[in-house]
Design an enzyme around this catalytic site. Structure first.
Site, mmCIF file in Angstrom:
data_model
loop_
_atom_site.group_PDB
_atom_site.id
_atom_site.type_symbol
_atom_site.label_atom_id
_atom_site.label_comp_id
_atom_site.label_asym_id
_atom_site.label_seq_id
_atom_site.Cartn_x
_atom_site.Cartn_y
_atom_site.Cartn_z
ATOM 1 N N ASP A 67 0.811 -1.219 0.000
ATOM 2 C CA ASP A 67 0.000 0.000 0.000
ATOM 3 C C ASP A 67 0.844 1.268 0.000
ATOM 4 O O ASP A 67 2.060 1.231 0.182
ATOM 5 C CB ASP A 67 -0.958 -0.007 1.206
ATOM 6 C CG ASP A 67 -0.252 -0.404 2.515
ATOM 7 O OD1 ASP A 67 0.986 -0.417 2.561
ATOM 8 O OD2 ASP A 67 -0.964 -0.701 3.488
ATOM 9 N N ASP A 136 -7.466 -2.457 14.274
ATOM 10 C CA ASP A 136 -8.860 -2.751 13.907
ATOM 11 C C ASP A 136 -8.977 -3.994 13.012
ATOM 12 O O ASP A 136 -10.042 -4.271 12.464
ATOM 13 C CB ASP A 136 -9.489 -1.530 13.201
ATOM 14 C CG ASP A 136 -8.761 -1.154 11.909
ATOM 15 O OD1 ASP A 136 -7.773 -1.842 11.539
ATOM 16 O OD2 ASP A 136 -9.177 -0.174 11.260
ATOM 17 N N HIS A 138 -7.174 -4.540 10.211
ATOM 18 C CA HIS A 138 -6.909 -4.349 8.783
ATOM 19 C C HIS A 138 -5.593 -5.006 8.376
ATOM 20 O O HIS A 138 -4.680 -5.140 9.175
ATOM 21 C CB HIS A 138 -6.968 -2.877 8.365
ATOM 22 C CG HIS A 138 -5.836 -2.003 8.792
ATOM 23 N ND1 HIS A 138 -6.031 -0.828 9.488
ATOM 24 C CD2 HIS A 138 -4.501 -2.088 8.599
ATOM 25 C CE1 HIS A 138 -4.877 -0.240 9.702
ATOM 26 N NE2 HIS A 138 -3.920 -0.984 9.181
ATOM 27 N N GLU A 143 -9.560 -1.653 5.369
ATOM 28 C CA GLU A 143 -10.232 -1.322 6.620
ATOM 29 C C GLU A 143 -11.472 -2.204 6.806
ATOM 30 O O GLU A 143 -11.952 -2.818 5.851
ATOM 31 C CB GLU A 143 -10.644 0.159 6.584
ATOM 32 C CG GLU A 143 -9.467 1.128 6.544
ATOM 33 C CD GLU A 143 -8.766 1.283 7.905
ATOM 34 O OE1 GLU A 143 -8.667 0.295 8.661
ATOM 35 O OE2 GLU A 143 -8.312 2.402 8.205
HETATM 36 C C1 GLP Z 1 -0.329 0.398 8.526
HETATM 37 C C2 GLP Z 1 -0.019 -0.499 7.316
HETATM 38 C C3 GLP Z 1 -0.265 -1.943 7.635
HETATM 39 C C4 GLP Z 1 0.408 -2.313 8.934
HETATM 40 C C5 GLP Z 1 -0.135 -1.458 10.040
HETATM 41 C C6 GLP Z 1 0.446 -1.808 11.397
HETATM 42 O O1 GLP Z 1 -1.672 0.606 8.691
HETATM 43 N N1 GLP Z 1 -0.782 -0.128 6.168
HETATM 44 O O2 GLP Z 1 0.238 -2.747 6.563
HETATM 45 O O3 GLP Z 1 0.188 -3.674 9.204
HETATM 46 O O4 GLP Z 1 0.193 -0.123 9.729
HETATM 47 O O5 GLP Z 1 1.508 -0.979 11.727
HETATM 48 P P1 GLP Z 1 2.451 -1.195 12.955
HETATM 49 O O6 GLP Z 1 3.269 -2.407 12.637
HETATM 50 O O7 GLP Z 1 3.287 0.058 13.003
HETATM 51 O O8 GLP Z 1 1.600 -1.380 14.151
#
Ligand code: GLP
Length: 255
Positions: A67, A136, A138, A143
């Site tokens: 993404d 959440d 995702h 989402e």
């Molecule tokens: C963002 C990314 C996700 C990732 C999430 C968790 O939302 N788009 O791919 O899994 O962050 O991030 P973190 O590892 O910093 O908690």
């Protein structure tokens, strides 16, 4: 799903990197799906170490990132282009032309998403997809409510995800509202999935993903429909799993 509960994220990173390294070493054209976020940083650190100290060669590897934020250019410090450059790409020998990240600055989002899906197909599909998870539930930026059949497309972030990710931005108002993300269907097409989660803030999402119903309300729960998923969690992230003892038992008594 194979649930692997480990003392620390670092242990998870070592195991995950070992799996990726063995795939990269034994395939002529390995295709990796990559993720961003703080959880995967130790994994990339370990891949960099394997490259430097154990000669792990990435020159034949193709990558697709999950993404990118809409409206952030590749040189914006909080873009996922910048994250990948800083955390992995500038430290290993992946060929620039084999790196694919959705273009957050494209003038034609549908065409960009279509081209991204075609590039995955042309590369022969993703062999190993790395995932983190949002609080959440995702995956990528799919989402809650995302179609479980979705493909790469634009999504609107929830308030919660914007808040979660605001810590990386100087001003919370700077967090973009829109993103381009691989769909849940795109992720499910990968041949193998490695999901990483650490910390208490992920415990509910992990419990819902692993033990809850398959539902678009928890996009990661769609992984229950995939044949080859490894979920690497530390103790706090595993703390709300009802069958934690069983997962440990299975791991300790592998046939
Ligand atoms: C963002 C990314 C996700 C990732 C999430 C968790 O939302 N788009 O791919 O899994 O962050 O991030 P973190 O590892 O910093 O908690």
């Amino acid at each position: 799903m194979e649930i692997i509960i480990l003392p620390s994220l670092r242990d998870a990173a070592v195991l995950g990197a070992r799996r990726i390294a063995s795939h990269v070493r034994s395939h002529a054209r390995p295709v990796l799906g990559l993720a961003t976020g703080s959880t995967v940083i130790p994994l990339y650190d370990e891949l960099i170490r394997l490259h430097r100290e154990e000669g792990l060669d990435f020159s034949h590897v193709t990558t697709f990132n999950l993404d990118e934020y809409v409206g952030l250019s590749a040189d914006h410090a909080q873009s996922y282009h910048a994250f990948m450059r800083d955390r992995l790409f500038s430290h290993v020998n992946i060929a620039a032309e084999r790196i694919h990240i959705p273009d957050g600055m494209t003038g034609d989002i549908p065409a960009c998403c279509e081209a991204f899906e075609s590039a995955i197909r042309e590369a022969g599909g993703i062999d190993i997809q790395i995932l983190g998870i949002g609080s959440d539930g995702h995956i990528g930026f799919n989402e809650p409510g995302s179609s479980l059949a979705s493909r790469t497309r634009i999504k609107t972030l929830t308030r919660r995800t914007r808040n979660d990710n605001a810590r990386f931005f100087a001003d919370p108002a700077e967090v973009p509202h829109h993103v381009i993300t691989m769909g849940v269907g795109t992720i499910l097409d990968a041949r193998e999935v490695l999901l990483f989660a650490a910390g208490e803030s992920k415990a509910d999402a992990i419990a819902a993903t692993v033990e809850g119903p398959v539902t678009a309300s928890v996009p990661a729960s769609a992984l229950q429909l995939h044949r080859t998923v490894k979920v690497f969690v530390d103790e706090p992230a595993a703390s709300r799993l009802e069958r934690a003892e069983y997962y440990r038992w299975v791991y300790d008594n592998k046939p």
